[in-house]
Design a protein around this motif. Structure first.
Motif, PDB file in Angstrom:
ATOM      1  N   GLY A  22       0.793  -1.228   0.000  1.00 60.50           N
ATOM      2  CA  GLY A  22       0.000   0.000   0.000  1.00 60.50           C
ATOM      3  C   GLY A  22       0.818   1.268   0.000  1.00 60.50           C
ATOM      4  O   GLY A  22       0.504   2.233  -0.706  1.00 60.50           O
ATOM      5  N   ALA A  23       1.893   1.296   0.776  1.00 62.21           N
ATOM      6  CA  ALA A  23       2.732   2.497   0.850  1.00 62.21           C
ATOM      7  C   ALA A  23       3.377   2.780  -0.505  1.00 62.21           C
ATOM      8  O   ALA A  23       3.405   3.930  -0.972  1.00 62.21           O
ATOM      9  N   GLU A  24       3.867   1.738  -1.156  1.00 62.81           N
ATOM     10  CA  GLU A  24       4.471   1.905  -2.479  1.00 62.81           C
ATOM     11  C   GLU A  24       3.419   2.357  -3.496  1.00 62.81           C
ATOM     12  O   GLU A  24       3.679   3.221  -4.338  1.00 62.81           O
ATOM     13  N   GLY A  25       2.226   1.811  -3.393  1.00 62.90           N
ATOM     14  CA  GLY A  25       1.146   2.199  -4.293  1.00 62.90           C
ATOM     15  C   GLY A  25       0.795   3.668  -4.151  1.00 62.90           C
ATOM     16  O   GLY A  25       0.595   4.372  -5.151  1.00 62.90           O
ATOM     17  N   LEU A  26       0.746   4.153  -2.929  1.00 62.50           N
ATOM     18  CA  LEU A  26       0.449   5.564  -2.682  1.00 62.50           C
ATOM     19  C   LEU A  26       1.528   6.452  -3.280  1.00 62.50           C
ATOM     20  O   LEU A  26       1.237   7.450  -3.943  1.00 62.50           O
ATOM     21  N   GLU A  27       2.786   6.076  -3.085  1.00 63.29           N
ATOM     22  CA  GLU A  27       3.897   6.852  -3.656  1.00 63.29           C
ATOM     23  C   GLU A  27       3.856   6.860  -5.177  1.00 63.29           C
ATOM     24  O   GLU A  27       4.075   7.883  -5.811  1.00 63.29           O
ATOM     25  N   LYS A  28       3.562   5.698  -5.771  1.00 65.68           N
ATOM     26  CA  LYS A  28       3.489   5.626  -7.235  1.00 65.68           C
ATOM     27  C   LYS A  28       2.325   6.461  -7.760  1.00 65.68           C
ATOM     28  O   LYS A  28       2.426   7.079  -8.816  1.00 65.68           O
ATOM     29  N   ALA A  29       1.219   6.493  -7.031  1.00 63.00           N
ATOM     30  CA  ALA A  29       0.085   7.329  -7.444  1.00 63.00           C
ATOM     31  C   ALA A  29       0.484   8.801  -7.437  1.00 63.00           C
ATOM     32  O   ALA A  29       0.107   9.558  -8.326  1.00 63.00           O
ATOM     33  N   LYS A  30       1.274   9.190  -6.442  1.00 64.46           N
ATOM     34  CA  LYS A  30       1.713  10.590  -6.352  1.00 64.46           C
ATOM     35  C   LYS A  30       2.639  10.962  -7.501  1.00 64.46           C
ATOM     36  O   LYS A  30       2.558  12.067  -8.035  1.00 64.46           O
ATOM     37  N   THR A  31       3.521  10.059  -7.898  1.00 63.77           N
ATOM     38  CA  THR A  31       4.485  10.376  -8.954  1.00 63.77           C
ATOM     39  C   THR A  31       3.927  10.135 -10.354  1.00 63.77           C
ATOM     40  O   THR A  31       4.204  10.904 -11.266  1.00 63.77           O
ATOM     41  N   ASP A  32       3.125   9.062 -10.529  1.00 66.15           N
ATOM     42  CA  ASP A  32       2.653   8.696 -11.865  1.00 66.15           C
ATOM     43  C   ASP A  32       1.311   9.316 -12.249  1.00 66.15           C
ATOM     44  O   ASP A  32       0.966   9.354 -13.417  1.00 66.15           O
ATOM     45  N   SER A  57      -7.914  12.261   0.251  1.00 64.83           N
ATOM     46  CA  SER A  57      -7.658  13.464   1.048  1.00 64.83           C
ATOM     47  C   SER A  57      -6.563  14.341   0.427  1.00 64.83           C
ATOM     48  O   SER A  57      -6.286  15.426   0.917  1.00 64.83           O
ATOM     49  N   ASP A  58      -5.966  13.870  -0.663  1.00 63.14           N
ATOM     50  CA  ASP A  58      -4.906  14.609  -1.352  1.00 63.14           C
ATOM     51  C   ASP A  58      -5.514  15.372  -2.528  1.00 63.14           C
ATOM     52  O   ASP A  58      -6.071  14.765  -3.448  1.00 63.14           O
ATOM     53  N   ALA A  60      -4.324  16.732  -5.092  1.00 64.94           N
ATOM     54  CA  ALA A  60      -3.783  16.393  -6.411  1.00 64.94           C
ATOM     55  C   ALA A  60      -4.231  15.020  -6.897  1.00 64.94           C
ATOM     56  O   ALA A  60      -4.130  14.723  -8.085  1.00 64.94           O
ATOM     57  N   LEU A  61      -4.744  14.174  -5.992  1.00 61.79           N
ATOM     58  CA  LEU A  61      -5.072  12.795  -6.348  1.00 61.79           C
ATOM     59  C   LEU A  61      -6.547  12.446  -6.200  1.00 61.79           C
ATOM     60  O   LEU A  61      -6.988  11.417  -6.703  1.00 61.79           O
ATOM     61  N   LYS A  62      -7.311  13.286  -5.532  1.00 59.70           N
ATOM     62  CA  LYS A  62      -8.666  12.888  -5.151  1.00 59.70           C
ATOM     63  C   LYS A  62      -9.616  12.662  -6.324  1.00 59.70           C
ATOM     64  O   LYS A  62     -10.599  11.943  -6.197  1.00 59.70           O
ATOM     65  N   ALA A  63      -9.321  13.217  -7.492  1.00 56.76           N
ATOM     66  CA  ALA A  63     -10.195  13.025  -8.652  1.00 56.76           C
ATOM     67  C   ALA A  63      -9.941  11.702  -9.377  1.00 56.76           C
ATOM     68  O   ALA A  63     -10.728  11.303 -10.231  1.00 56.76           O
ATOM     69  N   ILE A  64      -8.863  11.010  -9.039  1.00 50.69           N
ATOM     70  CA  ILE A  64      -8.546   9.727  -9.685  1.00 50.69           C
ATOM     71  C   ILE A  64      -9.560   8.689  -9.215  1.00 50.69           C
ATOM     72  O   ILE A  64      -9.725   8.475  -8.008  1.00 50.69           O
ATOM     73  N   PRO A  65     -10.269   8.025 -10.150  1.00 52.59           N
ATOM     74  CA  PRO A  65     -11.206   6.988  -9.727  1.00 52.59           C
ATOM     75  C   PRO A  65     -10.459   5.798  -9.123  1.00 52.59           C
ATOM     76  O   PRO A  65      -9.409   5.387  -9.626  1.00 52.59           O
ATOM     77  N   VAL A  66     -11.005   5.280  -8.034  1.00 47.47           N
ATOM     78  CA  VAL A  66     -10.402   4.139  -7.342  1.00 47.47           C
ATOM     79  C   VAL A  66     -11.409   3.004  -7.310  1.00 47.47           C
ATOM     80  O   VAL A  66     -12.558   3.191  -6.908  1.00 47.47           O
ATOM     81  N   VAL A  67     -10.964   1.825  -7.735  1.00 43.36           N
ATOM     82  CA  VAL A  67     -11.779   0.621  -7.698  1.00 43.36           C
ATOM     83  C   VAL A  67     -11.139  -0.341  -6.710  1.00 43.36           C
ATOM     84  O   VAL A  67      -9.941  -0.619  -6.801  1.00 43.36           O
ATOM     85  N   MET A  68     -11.928  -0.823  -5.787  1.00 42.61           N
ATOM     86  CA  MET A  68     -11.448  -1.840  -4.851  1.00 42.61           C
ATOM     87  C   MET A  68     -11.663  -3.195  -5.514  1.00 42.61           C
ATOM     88  O   MET A  68     -12.782  -3.520  -5.929  1.00 42.61           O
ATOM     89  N   LYS A  80     -17.587   0.925   3.633  1.00 44.99           N
ATOM     90  CA  LYS A  80     -16.522   1.862   4.028  1.00 44.99           C
ATOM     91  C   LYS A  80     -15.793   2.376   2.790  1.00 44.99           C
ATOM     92  O   LYS A  80     -15.542   3.563   2.646  1.00 44.99           O
ATOM     93  N   ALA A  81     -15.434   1.458   1.871  1.00 48.18           N
ATOM     94  CA  ALA A  81     -14.712   1.853   0.655  1.00 48.18           C
ATOM     95  C   ALA A  81     -15.529   2.842  -0.168  1.00 48.18           C
ATOM     96  O   ALA A  81     -15.013   3.860  -0.624  1.00 48.18           O
ATOM     97  N   LEU A  82     -16.798   2.557  -0.343  1.00 47.85           N
ATOM     98  CA  LEU A  82     -17.643   3.454  -1.137  1.00 47.85           C
ATOM     99  C   LEU A  82     -17.831   4.791  -0.434  1.00 47.85           C
ATOM    100  O   LEU A  82     -17.841   5.842  -1.079  1.00 47.85           O
ATOM    101  N   SER A  83     -17.947   4.768   0.884  1.00 42.44           N
ATOM    102  CA  SER A  83     -18.106   6.033   1.613  1.00 42.44           C
ATOM    103  C   SER A  83     -16.825   6.872   1.571  1.00 42.44           C
ATOM    104  O   SER A  83     -16.884   8.093   1.656  1.00 42.44           O
ATOM    105  N   LEU A  84     -15.679   6.209   1.430  1.00 45.10           N
ATOM    106  CA  LEU A  84     -14.404   6.932   1.334  1.00 45.10           C
ATOM    107  C   LEU A  84     -14.142   7.467  -0.073  1.00 45.10           C
ATOM    108  O   LEU A  84     -13.208   8.224  -0.280  1.00 45.10           O
ATOM    109  N   GLY A  85     -14.947   7.028  -1.046  1.00 40.90           N
ATOM    110  CA  GLY A  85     -14.795   7.573  -2.389  1.00 40.90           C
ATOM    111  C   GLY A  85     -14.484   6.579  -3.495  1.00 40.90           C
ATOM    112  O   GLY A  85     -14.286   6.990  -4.640  1.00 40.90           O
TER     113      GLY A  85
END
Length: 125
Positions: A22-32, A57-58, A60-68, A80-85
């Motif tokens: 997860g930590a690596e994924g978050l960093e890659k989302a920030k850079t890529d 909550s970021d 720069a990233l909050k508009a990126i669609p996220v699929v669980m 919880k996932a849907l309520s978080l966005g």
């Protein structure tokens, strides 16, 4: 499982970036700045719900669609996932990989369509 989806999406013509936790994924989302993020709930270092919360909550990233995309079928995790966005919560064991790929393509098509000025956002009947 991530290698399987990596191959499927690459075959479909998508560029794929994988993360080992997860930590690596978050960093890659920030850079890529990806077009879409697929997250599993169960990941080392930071689980998918934590990553989702940080992405949304970021500014720069909050508009990126996220699929669980997970094997956890619990209603509370999905809510919880849907309520978080998250835009969708997919339980891997309930769908064939091709069905999951088609769902992701539909989500991407919807986001692409909305990004084009003057294009209707509802399908023609």
């Amino acid at each position: 499982m991530s290698r399987l989806y990596d191959k499927i999406f690459r075959f479909e013509g998508y560029e794929v970036v994988l993360a080992g936790d997860g930590a690596e994924g978050l960093e890659k989302a920030k850079t890529d700045k990806p077009t879409l993020v697929l997250l599993d709930v169960m990941m080392p270092k930071m689980n998918g719900l934590e990553v989702l919360e940080k992405l949304k909550s970021d500014e720069a990233l909050k508009a990126i669609p996220v699929v669980m995309l997970t094997n956890l079928a619990g209603q509370s995790d999905a809510e919880k996932a849907l309520s978080l966005g998250a835009v969708k919560y997919i339980v891997k064991s309930e769908y064939e990989p091709k069905q999951v790929t088609n769902m992701i393509k539909e989500i991407l098509a919807g986001y692409t369509r909305d990004a084009i000025p003057g294009t209707p956002t509802t399908p023609a009947k």
